[in-house]
Design a protein around this motif. Sequence first.
Motif, PDB file in Angstrom:
ATOM      1  N   GLY A  51       0.782  -1.228   0.000  1.00  0.00           N
ATOM      2  CA  GLY A  51       0.000   0.000   0.000  1.00  0.00           C
ATOM      3  C   GLY A  51       0.810   1.273   0.000  1.00  0.00           C
ATOM      4  N   THR A  52       2.077   1.222   0.427  1.00  0.00           N
ATOM      5  CA  THR A  52       2.885   2.441   0.441  1.00  0.00           C
ATOM      6  C   THR A  52       3.563   2.706  -0.894  1.00  0.00           C
ATOM      7  OG1 THR A  52       4.795   1.225   1.288  1.00  0.00           O
ATOM      8  CG2 THR A  52       3.314   2.229   2.909  1.00  0.00           C
ATOM      9  N   ALA A  53       3.534   1.749  -1.823  1.00  0.00           N
ATOM     10  CA  ALA A  53       4.179   1.914  -3.125  1.00  0.00           C
ATOM     11  C   ALA A  53       3.226   2.593  -4.099  1.00  0.00           C
ATOM     12  CB  ALA A  53       4.606   0.555  -3.676  1.00  0.00           C
ATOM     13  N   ASN A  54       3.790   3.164  -5.165  1.00  0.00           N
ATOM     14  CA  ASN A  54       2.940   3.669  -6.240  1.00  0.00           C
ATOM     15  C   ASN A  54       2.074   2.533  -6.777  1.00  0.00           C
ATOM     16  OD1 ASN A  54       4.023   6.246  -6.111  1.00  0.00           O
ATOM     17  ND2 ASN A  54       5.622   5.797  -7.615  1.00  0.00           N
ATOM     18  N   PHE A  55       0.811   2.828  -7.012  1.00  0.00           N
ATOM     19  CA  PHE A  55      -0.165   1.862  -7.508  1.00  0.00           C
ATOM     20  C   PHE A  55      -0.462   0.756  -6.495  1.00  0.00           C
ATOM     21  CE2 PHE A  55       1.984   3.636 -11.227  1.00  0.00           C
ATOM     22  CZ  PHE A  55       0.902   4.169 -11.908  1.00  0.00           C
ATOM     23  N   PRO A  57      -2.508  -0.676  -2.985  1.00  0.00           N
ATOM     24  CA  PRO A  57      -3.901  -0.523  -2.540  1.00  0.00           C
ATOM     25  C   PRO A  57      -4.025   0.390  -1.317  1.00  0.00           C
ATOM     26  CG  PRO A  57      -3.045  -2.662  -1.886  1.00  0.00           C
ATOM     27  CD  PRO A  57      -1.971  -2.021  -2.708  1.00  0.00           C
ATOM     28  N   ARG A  58      -5.065   1.221  -1.338  1.00  0.00           N
ATOM     29  CA  ARG A  58      -5.341   2.122  -0.224  1.00  0.00           C
ATOM     30  C   ARG A  58      -6.853   2.219  -0.026  1.00  0.00           C
ATOM     31  NH1 ARG A  58      -0.976   7.094  -1.236  1.00  0.00           N
ATOM     32  NH2 ARG A  58       0.814   5.709  -1.593  1.00  0.00           N
ATOM     33  N   ILE A  59      -7.224   2.679   1.175  1.00  0.00           N
ATOM     34  CA  ILE A  59      -8.629   2.957   1.459  1.00  0.00           C
ATOM     35  C   ILE A  59      -8.720   4.368   2.014  1.00  0.00           C
ATOM     36  CG2 ILE A  59      -8.532   1.945   3.786  1.00  0.00           C
ATOM     37  CD1 ILE A  59     -11.443   0.971   3.253  1.00  0.00           C
ATOM     38  N   VAL A  60      -9.744   5.104   1.590  1.00  0.00           N
ATOM     39  CA  VAL A  60      -9.952   6.488   2.015  1.00  0.00           C
ATOM     40  C   VAL A  60     -11.311   6.573   2.703  1.00  0.00           C
ATOM     41  CG1 VAL A  60     -10.106   8.897   1.301  1.00  0.00           C
ATOM     42  CG2 VAL A  60      -8.540   7.339   0.106  1.00  0.00           C
ATOM     43  N   MET A  88      -2.135  -3.207   7.559  1.00  0.00           N
ATOM     44  CA  MET A  88      -2.911  -1.993   7.328  1.00  0.00           C
ATOM     45  C   MET A  88      -2.363  -0.931   8.274  1.00  0.00           C
ATOM     46  SD  MET A  88      -7.056  -1.426   7.373  1.00  0.00           S
ATOM     47  CE  MET A  88      -7.296  -2.412   8.846  1.00  0.00           C
ATOM     48  N   ALA A  89      -2.055   0.251   7.745  1.00  0.00           N
ATOM     49  CA  ALA A  89      -1.469   1.300   8.578  1.00  0.00           C
ATOM     50  C   ALA A  89      -1.866   2.660   8.031  1.00  0.00           C
ATOM     51  CB  ALA A  89       0.049   1.172   8.616  1.00  0.00           C
ATOM     52  N   PRO A  90      -2.016   3.668   8.915  1.00  0.00           N
ATOM     53  CA  PRO A  90      -2.416   5.007   8.463  1.00  0.00           C
ATOM     54  C   PRO A  90      -1.321   5.679   7.634  1.00  0.00           C
ATOM     55  CG  PRO A  90      -2.794   4.736  10.830  1.00  0.00           C
ATOM     56  CD  PRO A  90      -1.961   3.587  10.395  1.00  0.00           C
ATOM     57  N   LEU A  91      -1.742   6.347   6.576  1.00  0.00           N
ATOM     58  CA  LEU A  91      -0.869   7.225   5.803  1.00  0.00           C
ATOM     59  C   LEU A  91      -1.169   8.687   6.093  1.00  0.00           C
ATOM     60  CD1 LEU A  91      -0.853   5.527   2.269  1.00  0.00           C
ATOM     61  CD2 LEU A  91       1.015   5.585   3.920  1.00  0.00           C
ATOM     62  N   GLN A 126     -10.560  13.279   6.383  1.00  0.00           N
ATOM     63  CA  GLN A 126     -10.208  12.021   5.723  1.00  0.00           C
ATOM     64  C   GLN A 126      -9.185  11.234   6.522  1.00  0.00           C
ATOM     65  OE1 GLN A 126      -8.861  12.739   1.701  1.00  0.00           O
ATOM     66  NE2 GLN A 126     -10.922  12.485   0.884  1.00  0.00           N
ATOM     67  N   ILE A 127      -9.363   9.931   6.489  1.00  0.00           N
ATOM     68  CA  ILE A 127      -8.375   8.981   6.990  1.00  0.00           C
ATOM     69  C   ILE A 127      -7.945   8.129   5.800  1.00  0.00           C
ATOM     70  CG2 ILE A 127      -7.957   7.010   8.502  1.00  0.00           C
ATOM     71  CD1 ILE A 127     -10.038   8.131  10.411  1.00  0.00           C
ATOM     72  N   ILE A 128      -6.642   8.131   5.492  1.00  0.00           N
ATOM     73  CA  ILE A 128      -6.116   7.324   4.387  1.00  0.00           C
ATOM     74  C   ILE A 128      -5.217   6.251   4.979  1.00  0.00           C
ATOM     75  CG2 ILE A 128      -4.801   7.322   2.240  1.00  0.00           C
ATOM     76  CD1 ILE A 128      -5.504  10.244   1.869  1.00  0.00           C
ATOM     77  N   LEU A 129      -5.491   5.005   4.638  1.00  0.00           N
ATOM     78  CA  LEU A 129      -4.715   3.879   5.151  1.00  0.00           C
ATOM     79  C   LEU A 129      -4.144   3.069   3.996  1.00  0.00           C
ATOM     80  CD1 LEU A 129      -7.649   3.869   7.090  1.00  0.00           C
ATOM     81  CD2 LEU A 129      -5.892   2.814   8.535  1.00  0.00           C
ATOM     82  N   ALA A 130      -2.892   2.636   4.162  1.00  0.00           N
ATOM     83  CA  ALA A 130      -2.243   1.752   3.194  1.00  0.00           C
ATOM     84  C   ALA A 130      -2.592   0.312   3.526  1.00  0.00           C
ATOM     85  CB  ALA A 130      -0.734   1.949   3.234  1.00  0.00           C
TER      86      ALA A 130
END
Length: 510
Positions: A51-55, A57-60, A88-91, A126-130
């Motif tokens: 989730g931290t890489a380009n492309f 998965p993330r959830i908003v 799963m961790a917050p971005l 907003q909360i964005i998580l990887a």
Amino acid sequence: MSIRPGAFILFTLLSPVIAVAQNPLNMSISHLGYWTGSSGSPQVIYSDTNGTANFGPRIVLAMSRAGNPAPPAPYHITLTLGPGFTAMAPLSLPSGTTCQPATGGGAAPISIQCTKTTLLTGGAHQIILALDAGPIGLFQGASQVTARYTVDYDAYPLPDPPVCSSISGNTGCVERSASVFASWIGLDSLSVNEPMIIGQDSPIQVRHRVVGYDGGRISTTTLVLPPELEYRGVSSPSAPSHTCSAASGPHGGDVVSCQGNIRHPSPNAAERTGSYSVIVRTRPGVQPPGPLRVYASIGNGAHPAPTDCDGQPNQLQCAEVGFGLATAPTPDLHLTGSTSPQPWVNLGRSESPFRIEYRNLGGATSATPTRILAKLPAGFGFQQLAGSSGPVSCTATGSLADGQEVRCQRSTGVPANAVTFWLELRLDSDPLLAADAGNGVLWAITDAATTDGAALLACAADPEQAHCRWHDFDVRPPCPGGPDDSIYCHDYEVFVPPGPVANRMQVPAW
């Protein structure tokens, strides 16, 4: 009732307490899937992605107040996703928000709890998580994964069971689903130009095929070369670019290792092919015909490369190519025809055409500069190029007395197996210097590094060679004693005027 004089009456005004209406919070899951930079990205999850890489998965998650003021804090937030995710961790978190480490994951659902202790102000928070998606097997065959997002707060306690809306709502619970696809990589083919030419750099095209992965996933392709070949470099002009290096292999040939970020997340698991070329060359002393064989494997951290591609090259992540060897084709320049002015050349005049025809019967274009050379007889000199097929320019050296040497040079090589080319010269002559018989032009064609003089000398020694040609032509001198040199005669006989022998010329018999 009587009131005593001087007494005070105290009136108490009781104002009613007016309750301010508090509306439930608005909530939404604005994105669940691989991330292209905005919440408009496709709602698709690929296995084996970070989730931290380009492309990746993330959830908003978003929440906002429906009125002013918002219901009092704190707001207790819980996010749960179905099996398949390993982390799963917050971005990005709004102010006043903290999260506990995620629990569960892998073959079980994964969950994270966060708390916002400050009152919601205007606008969306907003909360964005990887999300780290694991191997496709952890998703247990599901074609979709579902996320549930809940917010519990004192003004509107979360019911049990919660009433969940799809994507957005104000009931304290929102759900959203995303499609799940497997990431995979394979080798389509290895290919070479057949046969491989000895002593020349030759490309081996590596063609791969991919679905999914993220921008941080590096794949490695390994090519095992036979001892007859050596690694020379890589040509990777288009994305994804590759870098390669070589080391000695166990069987005496180079083992080439190429790394690149091969990926293709798409809304529908479409496959994408790509290619680059590994440049090789035969080692000194190698002779045709071969055959030689190269085999390759491809893999990454999620899908390691097979170790048995040598014996099992038909696997998805393997490829092989076999090919023969040949020596480099060479040009073969021929002079195929020549003509001169007919029926004779009138001495003392500018005459044309002196024509030569040539072609390349070999398998390679001739080198630049390719030169067409002419050694003229005594008394003849070059005036100009009268015409040509192909790009030609001409110059001359030497004296008229000895006969000039003409050099006509092409600005391009002569193509292999091409049509016949030609050029025509216009020549001047001096009747006092030219011989009355035995005149001829020695032609030569060459693309070698030898000098023009050496090429002409070789043709003079053996004019029957294919790249040489001797062309005889007749001459007629002007009439002696005529009013000018525009009068020419027939029925010639040898006339010896007074003076040196070199001044002899032919005159008509009266």
